[in-house]
Design a protein around this motif. Structure first.
Motif, PDB file in Angstrom:
ATOM      1  N   THR A   7     -17.602  22.889   4.936  1.00  0.00           N
ATOM      2  CA  THR A   7     -16.896  24.096   5.373  1.00  0.00           C
ATOM      3  C   THR A   7     -17.646  25.339   4.899  1.00  0.00           C
ATOM      4  OG1 THR A   7     -14.805  22.916   5.194  1.00  0.00           O
ATOM      5  CG2 THR A   7     -14.679  25.324   5.165  1.00  0.00           C
TER       6      THR A   7
ATOM      7  N   GLU B 192     -20.457   3.671  -0.159  1.00  0.00           N
ATOM      8  CA  GLU B 192     -21.548   3.626  -1.152  1.00  0.00           C
ATOM      9  C   GLU B 192     -22.668   4.575  -0.730  1.00  0.00           C
ATOM     10  OE1 GLU B 192     -21.399   1.888  -3.872  1.00  0.00           O
ATOM     11  OE2 GLU B 192     -19.775   0.468  -3.450  1.00  0.00           O
TER      12      GLU B 192
ATOM     13  N   ARG C 276     -15.631   6.266  -2.524  1.00  0.00           N
ATOM     14  CA  ARG C 276     -16.493   7.458  -2.504  1.00  0.00           C
ATOM     15  C   ARG C 276     -16.261   8.327  -3.734  1.00  0.00           C
ATOM     16  NH1 ARG C 276     -14.757   9.899   2.905  1.00  0.00           N
ATOM     17  NH2 ARG C 276     -16.028  11.684   2.298  1.00  0.00           N
TER      18      ARG C 276
HETATM   19  P1  AP5 Z   1     -15.242  19.502   4.033  1.00  0.00           P
HETATM   20  O1  AP5 Z   1     -15.873  20.855   4.069  1.00  0.00           O
HETATM   21  O2  AP5 Z   1     -15.408  18.611   5.189  1.00  0.00           O
HETATM   22  O3  AP5 Z   1     -15.626  18.746   2.656  1.00  0.00           O
HETATM   23  P2  AP5 Z   1     -17.005  18.128   2.162  1.00  0.00           P
HETATM   24  O4  AP5 Z   1     -17.205  18.554   0.759  1.00  0.00           O
HETATM   25  O5  AP5 Z   1     -18.090  18.416   3.137  1.00  0.00           O
HETATM   26  O6  AP5 Z   1     -16.584  16.594   2.148  1.00  0.00           O
HETATM   27  P3  AP5 Z   1     -17.367  15.309   2.717  1.00  0.00           P
HETATM   28  O7  AP5 Z   1     -16.332  14.234   2.839  1.00  0.00           O
HETATM   29  O8  AP5 Z   1     -18.158  15.642   3.923  1.00  0.00           O
HETATM   30  O9  AP5 Z   1     -18.298  14.990   1.526  1.00  0.00           O
HETATM   31  P4  AP5 Z   1     -19.041  13.683   1.217  1.00  0.00           P
HETATM   32  O10 AP5 Z   1     -19.947  14.143   0.177  1.00  0.00           O
HETATM   33  O11 AP5 Z   1     -18.186  12.545   0.851  1.00  0.00           O
HETATM   34  O12 AP5 Z   1     -19.626  13.229   2.652  1.00  0.00           O
HETATM   35  P5  AP5 Z   1     -21.091  13.260   3.257  1.00  0.00           P
HETATM   36  O13 AP5 Z   1     -20.960  13.475   4.690  1.00  0.00           O
HETATM   37  O14 AP5 Z   1     -21.974  14.142   2.472  1.00  0.00           O
HETATM   38  O15 AP5 Z   1     -13.665  19.747   3.749  1.00  0.00           O
HETATM   39  C1  AP5 Z   1     -12.773  18.647   3.649  1.00  0.00           C
HETATM   40  C2  AP5 Z   1     -11.430  18.997   4.302  1.00  0.00           C
HETATM   41  O16 AP5 Z   1     -10.785  20.027   3.553  1.00  0.00           O
HETATM   42  C3  AP5 Z   1     -11.539  19.555   5.739  1.00  0.00           C
HETATM   43  O17 AP5 Z   1     -10.434  19.095   6.428  1.00  0.00           O
HETATM   44  C4  AP5 Z   1     -11.479  21.086   5.548  1.00  0.00           C
HETATM   45  O18 AP5 Z   1     -10.934  21.738   6.685  1.00  0.00           O
HETATM   46  C5  AP5 Z   1     -10.553  21.203   4.345  1.00  0.00           C
HETATM   47  N1  AP5 Z   1     -10.866  22.338   3.459  1.00  0.00           N
HETATM   48  C6  AP5 Z   1     -12.107  22.768   3.077  1.00  0.00           C
HETATM   49  N2  AP5 Z   1     -12.016  23.796   2.197  1.00  0.00           N
HETATM   50  C7  AP5 Z   1     -10.670  24.001   2.014  1.00  0.00           C
HETATM   51  C8  AP5 Z   1      -9.924  24.922   1.206  1.00  0.00           C
HETATM   52  N3  AP5 Z   1     -10.537  25.830   0.415  1.00  0.00           N
HETATM   53  N4  AP5 Z   1      -8.584  24.855   1.246  1.00  0.00           N
HETATM   54  C9  AP5 Z   1      -7.950  23.948   2.032  1.00  0.00           C
HETATM   55  N5  AP5 Z   1      -8.589  23.053   2.834  1.00  0.00           N
HETATM   56  C10 AP5 Z   1      -9.941  23.078   2.810  1.00  0.00           C
HETATM   57  O19 AP5 Z   1     -21.587  11.774   2.978  1.00  0.00           O
HETATM   58  C11 AP5 Z   1     -21.032  10.677   3.665  1.00  0.00           C
HETATM   59  C12 AP5 Z   1     -21.774   9.407   3.289  1.00  0.00           C
HETATM   60  O20 AP5 Z   1     -23.158   9.504   3.669  1.00  0.00           O
HETATM   61  C13 AP5 Z   1     -21.814   9.074   1.795  1.00  0.00           C
HETATM   62  O21 AP5 Z   1     -20.674   8.394   1.375  1.00  0.00           O
HETATM   63  C14 AP5 Z   1     -23.082   8.219   1.713  1.00  0.00           C
HETATM   64  O22 AP5 Z   1     -22.832   6.907   2.176  1.00  0.00           O
HETATM   65  C15 AP5 Z   1     -24.013   8.900   2.698  1.00  0.00           C
HETATM   66  N6  AP5 Z   1     -24.808   9.950   2.063  1.00  0.00           N
HETATM   67  C16 AP5 Z   1     -24.786  11.290   2.343  1.00  0.00           C
HETATM   68  N7  AP5 Z   1     -25.635  11.961   1.557  1.00  0.00           N
HETATM   69  C17 AP5 Z   1     -26.228  11.043   0.747  1.00  0.00           C
HETATM   70  C18 AP5 Z   1     -27.168  11.129  -0.301  1.00  0.00           C
HETATM   71  N8  AP5 Z   1     -27.709  12.297  -0.704  1.00  0.00           N
HETATM   72  N9  AP5 Z   1     -27.548   9.972  -0.924  1.00  0.00           N
HETATM   73  C19 AP5 Z   1     -27.046   8.782  -0.544  1.00  0.00           C
HETATM   74  N10 AP5 Z   1     -26.113   8.634   0.428  1.00  0.00           N
HETATM   75  C20 AP5 Z   1     -25.716   9.755   1.079  1.00  0.00           C
END
Ligand code: AP5
Ligand code: MG
Length: 213
Positions: free
Chosen positions: A15, A57, A171
């Motif tokens: 976001t 993972e 996660r």
């Molecule tokens: P949002 O902004 O979507 O949150 P986010 O921090 O981006 O959460 P993610 O679930 O995307 O993080 P993640 O780290 O688990 O996933 P990623 O895709 O990186 O906000 C969440 C919700 O809250 C939304 O509905 C939003 O509207 C709401 N919201 C936001 N701010 C708000 C506020 N202030 N107040 C109220 N509501 C609010 O990773 C996914 C997978 O990919 C991992 O599990 C892993 O398998 C793999 N992966 C990705 N990167 C790596 C890496 N570097 N190394 C190894 N594996 C990786």
């Protein structure tokens, strides 16, 4: 400016990184989005990533670092970028530090978005995402103007497979074990700024802008 956005799953990285990237005119680079694009294209990388993502993972460091460094070598990254979801392990952080140092560069700032675990779970269970621009919405705290349609693209929103309660649990556990040590890593380098990610979205954005000055 090269900025890292640290925070748990659901903290609001996607976001805020979208908004801050636009403000700074630098690309928002999210390893999760890169992996999800590879999954939907059905590439070898996508198949491998999916097997880890579905379990909550981390994808192995070597694969992740290679993909990220390749993305950072694109011309649009010359002026900087905002990293969302990378690094996530000490090995990834060290690989980034080394790759940047080889070019005489460094990370300029790391922002840690702090959000309580109960709020993270609430956010992930109500999240809906645009399949085109990846903008995250929330059915209660951040709804789109038209139900389940992206404000910018008009596309039908979807829920991520890994937002199921069992996968969210894994996660979060992986985050506490493997990613939390990075807070110290960047604090030691004097690069870390903490932002209360629990406030409303516009307020978090204002505080992030202040901490980037
Ligand atoms: P949002 O902004 O979507 O949150 P986010 O921090 O981006 O959460 P993610 O679930 O995307 O993080 P993640 O780290 O688990 O996933 P990623 O895709 O990186 O906000 C969440 C919700 O809250 C939304 O509905 C939003 O509207 C709401 N919201 C936001 N701010 C708000 C506020 N202030 N107040 C109220 N509501 C609010 O990773 C996914 C997978 O990919 C991992 O599990 C892993 O398998 C793999 N992966 C990705 N990167 C790596 C890496 N570097 N190394 C190894 N594996 C990786
Ligand atoms: Mg995200």
């Amino acid at each position: 400016m090269r900025v890292i956005l640290l925070g748990a799953p659901g903290a609001g990285k996607g976001t805020q990184a979208g908004k801050i990237g636009e403000r700074l005119s630098v690309p928002h680079i999210a390893t999760g989005d890169l992996f999800r694009a590879a999954v939907s294209q059905g590439t070898e990388l996508g198949k491998l990533a999916k097997s880890y993502m579905d379990q909550g993972e981390l994808v192995p460091d070597q694969v992740t670092v290679r993909m990220l460094l390749e993305r950072l070598s694109q011309p649009d990254c010359r002026k900087g970028y905002i990293l969302d979801g990378f690094p996530r392990t000490l090995e990834q952080a060290q690989a980034l530090d080394t790759a940047l140092a080889e070019r005489g560069d460094k990370v300029d700032r790391t922002i840690y978005l702090e959000v309580s675990e109960a709020e993270l779970v609430r956010r992930l269970s109500g999240r809906w995402i645009c399949p085109v621009c990846q903008t995250p919405y929330h059915e209660v705290t951040n709804p789109p103007r038209t139900p389940r349609r992206c404000d910018k693209e008009g596309a039908a929103l979807y829920q991520r497979d890994d937002d199921k309660p069992e996968t969210v649990k894994t996660r979060l556990a992986v985050y506490f074990q493997q990613t939390v040590p990075l807070i110290q890593h960047y604090a030691r380098q004097g690069l870390l700024r903490r932002v209360n990610g629990e406030k409303e979205i516009q307020q978090v954005e204002r505080e992030m802008v202040t901490s980037l000055r």
